[in-house]
Motif scaffolding. Structure first.
Motif, PDB file in Angstrom:
ATOM      1  N   PHE F   3      -1.305  -9.518  -4.269  1.00 56.56           N
ATOM      2  CA  PHE F   3      -0.043  -9.764  -3.561  1.00 56.56           C
ATOM      3  C   PHE F   3      -0.011  -9.044  -2.219  1.00 56.56           C
ATOM      4  O   PHE F   3       0.693  -9.440  -1.304  1.00 56.56           O
ATOM      5  N   GLU F   4      -0.791  -7.989  -2.097  1.00 58.16           N
ATOM      6  CA  GLU F   4      -0.814  -7.266  -0.823  1.00 58.16           C
ATOM      7  C   GLU F   4      -1.283  -8.141   0.328  1.00 58.16           C
ATOM      8  O   GLU F   4      -0.902  -7.918   1.474  1.00 58.16           O
ATOM      9  N   PRO F  13       5.599  -0.281   8.010  1.00 58.81           N
ATOM     10  CA  PRO F  13       6.655  -0.311   6.994  1.00 58.81           C
ATOM     11  C   PRO F  13       7.852  -1.169   7.434  1.00 58.81           C
ATOM     12  O   PRO F  13       8.088  -1.309   8.626  1.00 58.81           O
ATOM     13  N   HIS F  14       8.550  -1.689   6.448  1.00 63.54           N
ATOM     14  CA  HIS F  14       9.695  -2.550   6.743  1.00 63.54           C
ATOM     15  C   HIS F  14      10.927  -1.703   7.044  1.00 63.54           C
ATOM     16  O   HIS F  14      10.894  -0.476   6.959  1.00 63.54           O
ATOM     17  N   CYS F  20      15.250   1.658  -1.376  1.00 74.76           N
ATOM     18  CA  CYS F  20      15.862   0.331  -1.476  1.00 74.76           C
ATOM     19  C   CYS F  20      15.018  -0.531  -2.407  1.00 74.76           C
ATOM     20  O   CYS F  20      13.791  -0.576  -2.271  1.00 74.76           O
ATOM     21  N   GLY F  23      12.127  -3.981  -1.567  1.00 68.77           N
ATOM     22  CA  GLY F  23      10.672  -3.989  -1.444  1.00 68.77           C
ATOM     23  C   GLY F  23      10.007  -4.293  -2.771  1.00 68.77           C
ATOM     24  O   GLY F  23       9.006  -5.021  -2.839  1.00 68.77           O
ATOM     25  N   THR F  24      10.583  -3.762  -3.831  1.00 67.50           N
ATOM     26  CA  THR F  24      10.040  -4.018  -5.163  1.00 67.50           C
ATOM     27  C   THR F  24      10.098  -5.503  -5.496  1.00 67.50           C
ATOM     28  O   THR F  24       9.146  -6.081  -6.027  1.00 67.50           O
ATOM     29  N   ASN F  27       7.472  -7.438  -3.742  1.00 68.37           N
ATOM     30  CA  ASN F  27       6.184  -7.259  -4.418  1.00 68.37           C
ATOM     31  C   ASN F  27       6.059  -8.204  -5.610  1.00 68.37           C
ATOM     32  O   ASN F  27       5.060  -8.907  -5.772  1.00 68.37           O
ATOM     33  N   VAL F 175       9.703  -4.751 -13.460  1.00 67.47           N
ATOM     34  CA  VAL F 175       8.829  -5.407 -12.490  1.00 67.47           C
ATOM     35  C   VAL F 175       7.916  -6.462 -13.100  1.00 67.47           C
ATOM     36  O   VAL F 175       7.701  -7.522 -12.526  1.00 67.47           O
TER      37      VAL F 175
ATOM     38  N   ARG H   9       3.479   4.641   5.308  1.00 65.13           N
ATOM     39  CA  ARG H   9       4.463   3.712   4.753  1.00 65.13           C
ATOM     40  C   ARG H   9       5.451   4.376   3.801  1.00 65.13           C
ATOM     41  O   ARG H   9       6.614   3.989   3.743  1.00 65.13           O
ATOM     42  N   GLN H  65       2.510   0.239  -8.238  1.00 66.79           N
ATOM     43  CA  GLN H  65       2.308  -0.544  -7.019  1.00 66.79           C
ATOM     44  C   GLN H  65       3.373  -1.633  -6.873  1.00 66.79           C
ATOM     45  O   GLN H  65       3.919  -1.855  -5.797  1.00 66.79           O
ATOM     46  N   LEU H  66       3.674  -2.300  -7.984  1.00 64.12           N
ATOM     47  CA  LEU H  66       4.697  -3.347  -7.936  1.00 64.12           C
ATOM     48  C   LEU H  66       6.049  -2.733  -7.603  1.00 64.12           C
ATOM     49  O   LEU H  66       6.871  -3.335  -6.914  1.00 64.12           O
ATOM     50  N   CYS H  68       6.688   0.237  -6.008  1.00 63.56           N
ATOM     51  CA  CYS H  68       6.812   0.949  -4.731  1.00 63.56           C
ATOM     52  C   CYS H  68       7.438   0.023  -3.690  1.00 63.56           C
ATOM     53  O   CYS H  68       6.835  -0.961  -3.261  1.00 63.56           O
ATOM     54  N   PRO H  69       8.659   0.303  -3.281  1.00 67.69           N
ATOM     55  CA  PRO H  69       9.370  -0.629  -2.405  1.00 67.69           C
ATOM     56  C   PRO H  69       8.764  -0.666  -1.014  1.00 67.69           C
ATOM     57  O   PRO H  69       9.111  -1.532  -0.223  1.00 67.69           O
ATOM     58  N   ASP H  70       7.881   0.274  -0.754  1.00 60.58           N
ATOM     59  CA  ASP H  70       7.373   0.357   0.608  1.00 60.58           C
ATOM     60  C   ASP H  70       5.904   0.012   0.742  1.00 60.58           C
ATOM     61  O   ASP H  70       5.278   0.365   1.739  1.00 60.58           O
ATOM     62  N   GLN H  71       5.380  -0.646  -0.263  1.00 59.20           N
ATOM     63  CA  GLN H  71       3.996  -1.117  -0.190  1.00 59.20           C
ATOM     64  C   GLN H  71       3.056   0.036   0.195  1.00 59.20           C
ATOM     65  O   GLN H  71       2.110  -0.145   0.947  1.00 59.20           O
ATOM     66  N   ILE H  73       1.507   2.107  -2.094  1.00 55.64           N
ATOM     67  CA  ILE H  73       0.512   2.471  -3.107  1.00 55.64           C
ATOM     68  C   ILE H  73      -0.555   1.388  -3.204  1.00 55.64           C
ATOM     69  O   ILE H  73      -0.224   0.205  -3.346  1.00 55.64           O
ATOM     70  N   HIS H  74      -1.792   1.767  -3.081  1.00 55.25           N
ATOM     71  CA  HIS H  74      -2.841   0.811  -3.425  1.00 55.25           C
ATOM     72  C   HIS H  74      -4.081   1.541  -3.906  1.00 55.25           C
ATOM     73  O   HIS H  74      -4.124   2.768  -3.945  1.00 55.25           O
TER      74      HIS H  74
END
Ligand SMILES: Cc1ncc(C[n+]2csc(CCOP(=O)(O)OP(=O)(O)O)c2C)c(N)n1
Ligand SMILES: Cc1ncc(C[n+]2csc(CCOP(=O)(O)OP(=O)(O)O)c2C)c(N)n1
Ligand code: SF4
Ligand code: SF4
Ligand code: SF4
Ligand code: SF4
Ligand code: SF4
Ligand code: SF4
Ligand SMILES: [Mg+2]
Ligand SMILES: [Mg+2]
Lengths: 179, 367, 90, 267, 367, 267, 179, 90
Positions: F3-4, F13-14, F20, F23-24, F27, F175, H9, H65-66, H68-71, H73-74
């Motif tokens: 998904f990345e 970053p957004h 918030c 973002g989750t 994802n 999730v 991030r 990872q899913l 983390c609201p800020d993308q 973690i990878h």
């Protein structure tokens, strides 16, 4: 020559269709110019219906009918609202079955609705009878053109009926029937 | 050319013009006196592989049109005053995102519900200024059934070329009238400015219009109504960027005024000059026809926005411009800005055209 | 109480002819001056509403009136001296 | 007093076509209003745009004939600003559920103390017969010349899901039941929704094989399924034919409501 | 007078001005940068026996305000560009039905979503022409927090007197700025024109405004957006009636232009004259302050619509009008119509005010 | 692929606040999209206006960030004009259910082949925390300073009543379940509605006694009631506490749908 | 005399509140004029926060800050975005706990956040410490006025804490403490 | 496979510290240059995902990872020669 024809009656008589047929006959088959307009009442139906067509050999500029030369009147209310003020030199063809009043101008009484009902069995074609009579009396379009325009415009399966109605109208006006 | 003769209603001619221009999407909501356009498209589009959809309201209609346009489809809607007012927000969005689309407004008597079945030209200023903020659009005004066809088809070409909403500002008289029309075999179909893959999606060309990065081709374009940079990314607090973007959106249209201009000049040496667009054109034509002995000037405008103000100068002897409109003098305001001589607005409200007599009287009074 | 159709309002839809349990409304035959064929009344004295309104002091049926989309049906008080036309006719 | 007293006599006959069911619905509504014993000056009728929405123009009280789809938003303003007024809304399927759908669900959600009578003729009558969100699949309209393909709303179900306190459906055939349902709606605090199926002979009937007004009334009558009966059928595991629609009282509850009149203080 | 000193934000001052004017109903929908007005009303109205309601959108907000107004309540809403666009249809309805109401537009950068947090004056033409058809409205433009208060209160009086929507056309700078303000003890509260029971509800008085037949008093008034006669009954196909009605709606405002005019004149004998409204007023004031040795003319306008064109003539020596605006020159267009001398539009987009230096440079270039 | 790969890396970053939940949700949605194996050029994201609606701006595909409330109307145009495109809509509770309510119910009714992910934070985040149609009664927002008094929508129930084919509700805590639900939505022909409850620490949490992001996540977790469990409780005649909300798959059916891609012809 | 003060830092530090307090002090208690403005970032939160106040003895005409006389900087990003271009004759007061860079103009380093945390136990009042220091160094408003404005603006129950924070700031700036 | 938090991030929300079943994320202590307190990793080699990803060829957990609201973690591939820092630290 510019000729202004005004039709009026009530909803369901095919007043508007009549002017469309007439305009179509002029444009498509007589290769003249025509501009057809109509009054849209308050959005819902009912009440007097009015429609007009201008036929001319030249392009039509001002498209509104101001002082019609010819009237076709198919209801008493239509007469009162749209026919009563006809100028003396106008011609009026009226459905004597439905119109009680008579104008000050030249007029022809056609019992179109009664004839359509009795002779043809369907009062729905009264307007076509009137169209036939109109052409018979005034020759605003040719009979040939009228016939083709009618055939273009009526539902499939009613061609014969409508042709007969037209011929009936022409006949009443004293014209020759189509062979 | 195997053009053919027809006896069509104006609204039908507009729909047919759109079909001939390759319109593949119509999103609309019924409203008198424009409904016949939608109805005709509902009958015809499915047979031509296009899509007709009746949306839940006019907000949604124009939104669906914009969405469809991004897939590359030529797309349009048609409405009248109240629906037009409801479209204003998304018209601004189309202008901001440079989305080609065609909007027909068959004008009726306003304000509000007003006179639903009567003709007017009361939305001419709204068409130019009705959405918030500064922007520019193109508006065409047909004066015959033939022009309903021709200008609708033309509207698609302009919308594509300039990536802007193009308005066919007509009225109940022209929309509902049936007239003779010559239907051409085919109409010109110019495309959208080509997008060069790899370039920035909102970087304009020399004509200030960026290439169109159609959705579904893998360009990965982000489209937003926020102030955006040439990548299309939101950038809503940078004053210079905003100023440049909005100025470009306006300039791409206004700098093309002369190219866009579509008008006829009659008697350029006249002292008194009528200026008209839409239905009143017909009355002025009648006045001129009825008075061949009089030198009656006439500027007959088809592209009303951007207004071809340079055309005024063609009337070198003009002492006065007479502007009959079916409103309280909306385009007359615009003409007043540019004219060096007095402008006489001849407003007419209520749904009827000015009679030739009325207009001639105005002319004669100044002769 | 007497049943009456207001000719200036009736549009001839004939819904009244469908809803009256006593079939008191009959389709009319001739168009009036406005071109409308107004229904005729068939022995309206049979109408429960007319007969019993005063006795019970309230609307008993009135379905024709409620149904008539054109507000053309109502009851008028009968003048005591007024001859009962309908009764005489049938 | 009778419901006839609520009409503006000088405005009759109204503009509706011969046989149009709207007039019947107005009668039933006014009969219910009349039965409430409300003063005319305390009663306000509000509507949007459409044939159905012309109703308030024929009623003697204060009335607002607003813009297409917005009746409930205007009515909300009237009612919230003066909760002592009784506010009744006339609307059509297009007005309420097409362009006005958002105000509909929000008025239901807020459960604002209004009574809404929707004349559902399954068509846009006033503009000449275009499809509406309640036009049944397969039906012909000027914008569905090949038969409607979009699924239709069940307006009453929507009102229930959105939160209305009282929901009932009847038809122009069920005049007495309709009158009673409107009355119950008027009596219920909170949002009351009464859906009335009506015939539009001009723009629906004519295109959909109802040659006479009475044919459509027959159809309406024959396809109405009483809620009680529906429930019985369901219990017995029977299928409800697709072309039937349920009539009756579909919801009565007392969720929190807005715009309620301050209870009148007795002297 | 026991007026008091405060340090308030412009939006709060507007809300307080409304409360002082007796506003009893606020129907709104949040949007930057106007939201503080709604939030303040949400906190304050319930305590004053009024009603705050957050509607589902802006279409509903203005509708609820109009509904509330018919019950006799002073009612208002506040919004910004996108919401303003959505209100257009019902603004026309308010104009047509002569419903008093106050609409605050805290302008931000457009078109479309544009610059939500930046100042602009891009909706000035929209405010006048944004709904379909011909109509007229009143628009006031405050240039300080004090005027946010004063002009909001005044807006209610004008809305009532003329039975028309009155707009407070402000902008993000004035709306969000905090300044010193003197809060008067009470504000003037003139009422609606009295309705005489038994008379026709839409029969105008000598000032062309009919008496207001408040709902709930037993007058039995039918209010419709259709063209209507003096009884209020729809009458949508009578051309003369429509023309007379619409002309009256426009004339009642335009014929009052001089009475409505609210402007200040500085250095009437100057040759170069600034004309400004709203935030740019502050810059012009600074320019004049910084150059006491220069004769800098200034027409500072508070009532922008109807535009007080007669004020132009007060500058007898004017050689040029300089019009700084936070848009591409919207009111400059209007001034061009009336001015006998050249008009220099000084547009500024992007959210920042013109600096005093910028404006002085324009002035100096022409000196 | 993961998904990345669907993110515009250059835009991260957004703009979302720390903690918030939006973002989750992005994802999870992108993970589901990724699992579908769709080509990026065939996939379009559409949104309205709000914090939640900023999502498409962070995704590499073609995307339309439209006007407030109108995402579904734009998406309808995209999908109908080119049914081969996969169209996914991101929206918020305000965008979808306040200003956009009408397009919501009509898209459900038409059952148009879209997948809609609503980030329901029960507040207007972007404009600074005003009440929304899903703000629970009693909660504080800047326009409900004394606690919200209006009843709230159950968005999923509304979607069902309006006609959506697939409806599920999960939260930013769930999730994996959310990812699976979105995937099912993407696979279902017709309209799929996935409601995701999310925390807005800045504008909801802060005013409603959630001092830490984790506190709100705890609350969300603790008040989620699995649909299966709810059904069991109901069966046993037990009351469902008012502050619980049901999570799980709430509807799956196959009413007639619009905008379906022509089935691909295998060579 | 017109003095333009610009505050910057990050969200949550009370940057905007600081300018409101300062403006309020000037207007309500020093009976001067003030105009406070702020930058609203992209609608959502996060990133650098900026706010400004102009204080003058005369009415303030042009309300935007162009070249600030005084800076109060509470984050490195704030410094970079809003403080780096300070004119040489400006005065800058910076929170040395959070700002790493130093400007070319006169500046005072105040470890406000650290002090607030260690001395007062609550880093949330760092901005009030900065306000105190600001007034201590520049006297844009009187200490009395500042104190009253702070008391007007802070939540009930935190008055003592905030007064202490202010006094701490003044003390750091070398001014006298309130008695 | 190696777990990594992208400091450019991460906004320090600490949601990862709540969701990992192995409590691999711990709240951080010091703000970084951007003023953000990024979580620390506590024996990340315990992460099932890291350990078994290559074996099973698919995501095994990935909840952090899913979530983390800020993308931020990878997983990055470990270079074969890279010393296992974490293993050494504990
Ligand atoms: C904004 C707007 N759009 C469209 C119209 C045109 N219009 C008038 S009535 C109507 C439909 C009415 O349908 P419905 O509410 O079902 O009423 P009916 O006439 O069937 O009773 C439409 C589309 C309008 N007046 N305003
Ligand atoms: C027509 C219009 N009205 C109002 C706004 C202001 N506005 C922007 S976002 C928003 C609310 C968003 O709420 P929601 O959809 O729940 O998104 P969130 O920010 O909570 O994710 C509002 C009212 C707008 N942009 N356009
Ligand atoms: S129901 Fe009414 S309108 Fe219809 S025929 Fe009977 S009396 Fe006439
Ligand atoms: S009231 Fe009843 S019984 Fe009497 S005429 Fe009417 S329908 Fe028939
Ligand atoms: S068009 Fe239909 S709804 Fe309208 S008045 Fe006629 S029958 Fe009634
Ligand atoms: S305001 Fe709320 S919804 Fe918006 S980014 Fe911040 S936390 Fe998220
Ligand atoms: S969840 Fe992500 S953003 Fe939040 S602390 Fe952990 S790594 Fe940082
Ligand atoms: S993948 Fe699972 S086990 Fe590994 S760190 Fe993330 S949450 Fe913990
Ligand atoms: Mg209908
Ligand atoms: Mg939200």
């Amino acid at each position: 020559m510019r000729r202004e024809v005004r039709f009026s009656g009530f909803g369901g008589q095919g007043i508007i269709l009549s002017t469309v047929i007439l305009g179509r006959a002029a444009v498509m088959y007589d290769h003249k110019y025509a501009a057809q307009t109509q009054v849209y009442g308050p959005e819902a139906r009912g009440g007097a219906s009015m429609s007009a067509v201008i036929i001319d050999d030249e392009a039509i500029l001002y498209p509104e009918v101001s002082v019609p030369d010819i009237f076709v009147i198919m209801s008493q209310e239509g007469f009162e609202k749209y026919g009563a003020t006809a100028r003396p030199d106008a011609i009026m063809i009226l459905d004597s079955t439905l119109v009680h009043s008579r104008p000050g101008c030249t007029f022809y009484e056609i019992p179109a609705t009664a004839e359509a009902k009795t002779t043809l069995g369907r009062d729905i074609v009264a307007n076509i009878v009137m169209l036939g009579a109109l052409v018979g009396y005034t020759h605003v379009v040719s009979e040939e053109a009228l016939k083709k325009a009618i055939l273009d415009s009526v539902p499939k399966g009613t061609e014969a009926l409508n042709t007969k109605a037209m011929e009936l109208g022409i006949a009443i006006a004293g014209g020759k029937k189509q062979p | 050319m195997t053009s053919r003769l027809e006896f069509w209603q104006g609204n039908i001619a507009s729909a047919e013009g759109a079909l001939a221009a390759g319109c593949r999407f119509f999103g609309g909501y019924p409203i008198t006196p424009s409904t016949e356009i939608a109805e005709h498209m509902a009958a015809k589009l499915p047979k031509r592989g296009g899509v007709f959809i009746q949306m839940e309201d006019e907000l949604a209609s124009i939104a669906s049109v914009i969405g469809a346009s991004w897939t590359g489809a030529r797309a349009m809607t048609a409405t009248s005053g109240p629906g037009f007012s409801l479209m204003m927000e998304n018209i601004g969005y189309a202008a901001m995102t440079e989305t080609p689309c065609v909007i027909v407004n068959v004008q009726r008597g306003g304000p509000s519900t007003g006179q639903p079945t009567m003709a007017a030209q009361g939305d001419m200023m709204q068409c130019r200024f009705g959405s918030h903020g500064d922007y520019a659009i193109i508006a065409l005004c047909p004066a015959s059934v033939q022009e309903m066809y021709d200008l609708t088809a033309k509207a698609f070409n302009l919308a594509d070329k300039y990536r802007v909403p193009v308005f066919l500002m007509t009225d109940e008289v022209i929309g509902h009238m049936r007239e003779r029309i010559i239907v051409p075999d085919a109409v010109e179909h110019t495309g959208r400015p080509a997008f060069v893959p790899g370039t920035l999606p909102f970087k304009p060309g020399a004509d200030l219009v960026p290439g169109f990065p159609e959705f579904g081709k893998g360009y990965g374009t982000h489209v937003t109504g926020l102030t955006h940079d040439e990548r299309g990314y939101p950038c809503a607090t940078n004053p210079g960027l905003h100023a440049a973007l909005v100025k470009r959106l306006v300039d791409k249209i206004e700098s093309a005024t002369q190219k866009l201009a579509d008008f006829d000049v009659v008697n350029p040496d006249a002292e008194q000059v009528f200026i008209a667009y839409g239905a009143p054109v017909r009355t002025v034509q009648q006045v001129i026809h009825d008075h061949p002995d009089r030198k009656i000037g006439f500027l007959r405008v088809r592209t009303v926005w951007p207004f071809p103000s340079h055309a005024l100068a063609l009337f070198k002897n003009a002492r006065r411009f007479i502007v009959p409109e079916l409103n309280l003098g909306q385009i007359a305001r615009e003409i007043e800005r540019h004219a060096k001589v007095p402008v006489t607005s001849v407003p007419k409200l209520g749904g009827e055209l000015h009679t030739p007599g009325e207009l001639y009287a105005v002319w004669e009074a100044g002769a | 109480m007497k049943l009456a159709i207001d000719e200036t309002r009736c549009k001839g839809c004939n819904l009244c002819t469908k809803v009256c349990p006593y079939k008191i409304f009959k389709e009319g035959k001739l168009p009036n001056l406005r071109g409308i064929v107004v229904p005729e009344l068939d022995r309206p004295e049979r109408c429960t509403n007319c007969r019993l309104y005063h006795l019970y002091g309230r609307q008993l049926c009135g379905v024709c009136q409620l149904t008539c989309p054109d507000q053309a049906i109502h009851w008028v008080e009968e003048e005591p001296y007024e001859p009962h036309k309908v009764a005489i006719e049938y | 007093m009778s419901f006839e007293d609520w009409f503006r006599q000088d405005r009759l006959p109204h503009i509706y076509c011969a046989g149009c069911g709207n007039g019947t619905i107005i009668n039933c509504t006014l009969a219910a209003v009349d039965a409430m014993g409300w003063a005319k000056e305390d009663t306000v009728f509000v509507s949007g745009i459409g044939c159905s929405s012309r109703a308030p123009g024929y009623i003697v009280t204060d009335s607002l004939h607003t813009t297409h789809g917005r009746a409930l938003a205007f009515a909300t303003g009237v009612k919230m600003a003066n909760p002592k007024l009784h506010v009744v809304v006339f609307t059509g399927d297009g007005d309420l559920a097409a362009i006005g759908g958002n105000h509909f669900i929000h008025a239901c959600r807020r459960n604002i103390d209004l009574t809404v009578v929707c004349m559902n003729n399954q068509i846009y009558g006033m503009t000449g017969g275009q499809g509406s969100p309640t036009t049944p699949r397969g039906c012909i309209s000027t914008t569905t010349p090949y038969g409607s393909t979009e699924p239709a709303f069940d307006l009453s179900e929507l009102a229930i899901a959105a939160g209305a306190n009282y929901v009932a459906r009847w038809t122009s055939y069920h005049v007495k039941e309709l009158e009673r349902a409107v009355k119950t709606g008027l009596e219920t605090p909170g949002f009351s929704f009464i859906e009335a199926l009506v015939q539009c002979p001009t723009n629906f009937g004519r295109r959909n094989k109802f040659r006479q007004v009475a044919d459509q009334i027959e159809y309406i009558k024959a396809h109405a399924l009483l809620k009680a009966k529906r429930d019985r059928l369901l219990e017995q595991g029977e299928r409800i034919p697709e072309d039937m629609y349920v009539v009756g009282e579909l919801m009565r509850r007392s969720r929190p409501a807005m715009g309620l009149a301050p209870t009148e203080v007795k002297p």
